[in-house]
Design a protein around this motif. Sequence first.
Motif, PDB file in Angstrom:
ATOM      1  N   ALA B 139       0.831  -1.208   0.000  1.00  0.00           N
ATOM      2  CA  ALA B 139       0.000   0.000   0.000  1.00  0.00           C
ATOM      3  C   ALA B 139       0.863   1.255   0.000  1.00  0.00           C
ATOM      4  O   ALA B 139       0.553   2.236  -0.685  1.00  0.00           O
ATOM      5  N   VAL B 140       1.954   1.228   0.758  1.00  0.00           N
ATOM      6  CA  VAL B 140       2.867   2.378   0.800  1.00  0.00           C
ATOM      7  C   VAL B 140       3.399   2.680  -0.599  1.00  0.00           C
ATOM      8  O   VAL B 140       3.402   3.824  -1.052  1.00  0.00           O
ATOM      9  N   ASN B 141       3.822   1.630  -1.298  1.00  0.00           N
ATOM     10  CA  ASN B 141       4.352   1.818  -2.650  1.00  0.00           C
ATOM     11  C   ASN B 141       3.297   2.341  -3.612  1.00  0.00           C
ATOM     12  O   ASN B 141       3.561   3.247  -4.410  1.00  0.00           O
ATOM     13  N   GLU B 142       2.098   1.761  -3.543  1.00  0.00           N
ATOM     14  CA  GLU B 142       1.016   2.204  -4.427  1.00  0.00           C
ATOM     15  C   GLU B 142       0.623   3.643  -4.138  1.00  0.00           C
ATOM     16  O   GLU B 142       0.404   4.440  -5.058  1.00  0.00           O
ATOM     17  N   ALA B 143       0.565   3.976  -2.852  1.00  0.00           N
ATOM     18  CA  ALA B 143       0.203   5.337  -2.464  1.00  0.00           C
ATOM     19  C   ALA B 143       1.241   6.335  -2.993  1.00  0.00           C
ATOM     20  O   ALA B 143       0.891   7.388  -3.524  1.00  0.00           O
ATOM     21  N   LYS B 144       2.511   5.975  -2.853  1.00  0.00           N
ATOM     22  CA  LYS B 144       3.583   6.869  -3.320  1.00  0.00           C
ATOM     23  C   LYS B 144       3.510   7.071  -4.832  1.00  0.00           C
ATOM     24  O   LYS B 144       3.731   8.181  -5.331  1.00  0.00           O
ATOM     25  N   GLU B 145       3.183   5.993  -5.556  1.00  0.00           N
ATOM     26  CA  GLU B 145       3.059   6.113  -7.019  1.00  0.00           C
ATOM     27  C   GLU B 145       1.942   7.073  -7.380  1.00  0.00           C
ATOM     28  O   GLU B 145       2.079   7.878  -8.308  1.00  0.00           O
ATOM     29  N   LEU B 146       0.834   6.965  -6.678  1.00  0.00           N
ATOM     30  CA  LEU B 146      -0.296   7.856  -6.936  1.00  0.00           C
ATOM     31  C   LEU B 146       0.076   9.304  -6.611  1.00  0.00           C
ATOM     32  O   LEU B 146      -0.219  10.214  -7.383  1.00  0.00           O
ATOM     33  N   LEU B 147       0.743   9.506  -5.488  1.00  0.00           N
ATOM     34  CA  LEU B 147       1.150  10.859  -5.102  1.00  0.00           C
ATOM     35  C   LEU B 147       2.098  11.449  -6.142  1.00  0.00           C
ATOM     36  O   LEU B 147       2.026  12.638  -6.469  1.00  0.00           O
ATOM     37  N   LYS B 189       5.732   8.317   7.379  1.00  0.00           N
ATOM     38  CA  LYS B 189       5.505   9.495   6.555  1.00  0.00           C
ATOM     39  C   LYS B 189       5.675   9.113   5.087  1.00  0.00           C
ATOM     40  O   LYS B 189       6.715   8.555   4.714  1.00  0.00           O
ATOM     41  N   ILE B 190       4.681   9.378   4.258  1.00  0.00           N
ATOM     42  CA  ILE B 190       4.850   9.156   2.819  1.00  0.00           C
ATOM     43  C   ILE B 190       4.732  10.462   2.029  1.00  0.00           C
ATOM     44  O   ILE B 190       5.364  10.626   0.996  1.00  0.00           O
ATOM     45  N   LEU B 191       3.912  11.394   2.517  1.00  0.00           N
ATOM     46  CA  LEU B 191       3.722  12.661   1.804  1.00  0.00           C
ATOM     47  C   LEU B 191       4.701  13.681   2.384  1.00  0.00           C
ATOM     48  O   LEU B 191       4.298  14.674   2.985  1.00  0.00           O
ATOM     49  N   ASP B 192       6.005  13.417   2.194  1.00  0.00           N
ATOM     50  CA  ASP B 192       7.001  14.293   2.825  1.00  0.00           C
ATOM     51  C   ASP B 192       7.444  15.401   1.865  1.00  0.00           C
ATOM     52  O   ASP B 192       7.382  15.253   0.647  1.00  0.00           O
ATOM     53  N   ALA B 193       7.934  16.487   2.431  1.00  0.00           N
ATOM     54  CA  ALA B 193       8.293  17.685   1.665  1.00  0.00           C
ATOM     55  C   ALA B 193       9.426  17.428   0.680  1.00  0.00           C
ATOM     56  O   ALA B 193       9.488  18.039  -0.384  1.00  0.00           O
ATOM     57  N   GLU B 194      10.321  16.505   1.050  1.00  0.00           N
ATOM     58  CA  GLU B 194      11.473  16.243   0.184  1.00  0.00           C
ATOM     59  C   GLU B 194      11.076  15.502  -1.087  1.00  0.00           C
ATOM     60  O   GLU B 194      11.506  15.831  -2.179  1.00  0.00           O
ATOM     61  N   THR B 195      10.217  14.466  -0.928  1.00  0.00           N
ATOM     62  CA  THR B 195       9.818  13.654  -2.078  1.00  0.00           C
ATOM     63  C   THR B 195       8.751  14.350  -2.917  1.00  0.00           C
ATOM     64  O   THR B 195       8.706  14.209  -4.124  1.00  0.00           O
ATOM     65  N   PHE B 196       7.869  15.093  -2.228  1.00  0.00           N
ATOM     66  CA  PHE B 196       6.749  15.735  -2.924  1.00  0.00           C
ATOM     67  C   PHE B 196       6.690  17.228  -2.587  1.00  0.00           C
ATOM     68  O   PHE B 196       5.761  17.692  -1.915  1.00  0.00           O
ATOM     69  N   PRO B 197       7.700  17.986  -3.063  1.00  0.00           N
ATOM     70  CA  PRO B 197       7.764  19.403  -2.684  1.00  0.00           C
ATOM     71  C   PRO B 197       6.559  20.211  -3.155  1.00  0.00           C
ATOM     72  O   PRO B 197       6.098  21.109  -2.453  1.00  0.00           O
ATOM     73  N   ARG B 198       6.049  19.884  -4.351  1.00  0.00           N
ATOM     74  CA  ARG B 198       4.935  20.666  -4.878  1.00  0.00           C
ATOM     75  C   ARG B 198       3.637  20.377  -4.128  1.00  0.00           C
ATOM     76  O   ARG B 198       2.887  21.294  -3.797  1.00  0.00           O
ATOM     77  N   LEU B 199       3.396  19.094  -3.851  1.00  0.00           N
ATOM     78  CA  LEU B 199       2.201  18.741  -3.083  1.00  0.00           C
ATOM     79  C   LEU B 199       2.280  19.360  -1.692  1.00  0.00           C
ATOM     80  O   LEU B 199       1.298  19.853  -1.151  1.00  0.00           O
ATOM     81  N   HIS B 200       3.479  19.331  -1.136  1.00  0.00           N
ATOM     82  CA  HIS B 200       3.676  19.889   0.191  1.00  0.00           C
ATOM     83  C   HIS B 200       3.361  21.381   0.197  1.00  0.00           C
ATOM     84  O   HIS B 200       2.657  21.874   1.071  1.00  0.00           O
TER      85      HIS B 200
END
Lengths: 220, 243
Positions: B139-147, B189-200
């Motif tokens: 689920a973590v991997n799938e969620a990250k792909e979607l994000l 944490k999956i929605l982190d600022a480093e991996t997803f700066p724009r979403l953050h």
Amino acid sequence: MAEEVKLLKTWSSAFGLRVVWALKLKGIPYEAIDEDLSNKSALLLQYNPVHKKIPVLVHNGNPISESLVILEYIDETWKQNPILPQDPLQRARERFWAKFNDEKLLPSVWGAFTKEGKDREEAMAATMENLKFVEEELKGKKFFSGEKIGLVDLVFGWLANLISIFEAVTGFNIVGEGYPLLSAWMQEFSELPVIKDTWPPRDKMIIKYQALYDKYHPAK
Amino acid sequence: MAGKQKHTRTKNQLKMGEVKVLGSWSSPYGLRVQWALGLKSVEYEYIDEDLLNKSQMLLKYNPVHKKIPVLVHNGKPSAESAVILEYIEETWPQPHPLLPKDPYERAMVRFWINFLDNKDKVAPFITFFIGVGEEHKKAVNEAKELLKLYEEQVLGEKKYFGGEEIGMLDLAMGWMAYFGVIEEIVDVKILDAETFPRLHAWIQNFRAHPVIKNNLPDHDRLLQNYTEKRQRFLPYSPHTENA
């Protein structure tokens, strides 16, 4: 500007057929491209990279996927013979029933077709309940959209063709005496000029769905 | 937010009538509707539903699904959040339009709302919350792909999904605005600022908007309520042997 409209679909898909009906209703010329989903074309993968599914409408090179999204786009782009009414509340009702078909009714019928034992019983029960809501929605109306067909009729349209095929393949009676309004609607809808000659060949459909049925219910 | 509350802002003079929203304090689907009405300065009465004890009103106004949100405008109900958002946009086009004018751009918004609301696209985030072991890892991997898809293909360089202003797609993505509480409870944490700066950055901008800010579920209440919820759904306690 010359319009270029292409529709990627398959010979049998009900979702593709909805879009065909909408284009026909509005008299929009288009090029139909039938896909083989076991061997998807480069064009399909290019135009729908997210889902890789049909139907895809391509208007002047711009692709749109998801049949309900396509139907809204068609209605907004070509104003003649509207599919949706003007009034926001009526529009909301039509969108509600369109979602109901795709998210509840279709899956319950598909479940009744493909599942076995207790799962099948549950799917049949859900189907019966869902069809009751549909029957109720037809009260006092000739078509779901009133005097003329609209979005909801196009979305429920698959019932008018596929139910009899499911019944022939499974031996189960799905839409019978319990749904007089729905049965009448299925007749009226099928006989409309814009619908009449668009059904996929029945013999091919029986073969296709018999094969699917056998796959889901292997002989023990 | 139990019981009834009147939200009074600058009145939307045109055809306001009587507007009620049946929602649930923590549901992102209900909040979408409240946010839309707030952005358009439409006064409404909010009715909080206890989903374990549904009111007669809810059953009357949404007999087919028996779910929130339901919008009741001059006594006439509409259900399904995506459908309600379109109704709100058509009934009160100004101020703050939620959809672009161009039909193709509108189709793109509808496509993505349909995409993210699909149960297969919601499931990884649910499993992230209540899953364990291999199932959780997947689920973590799938969620990250979607994000990643949302960050790169859907949001891109824009401030909001709707461009310069909040639009319908931002409201549909609004669940991300308080996803941090889920991450806090799961302690991942999956929605982190480093991996997803724009979403953050989007989350910060979205949460800061006055209408959104005043209509977010209370952090502490979420923490308590969702921690309890997770305990109920977790198949194993930390001390149970792995199956």
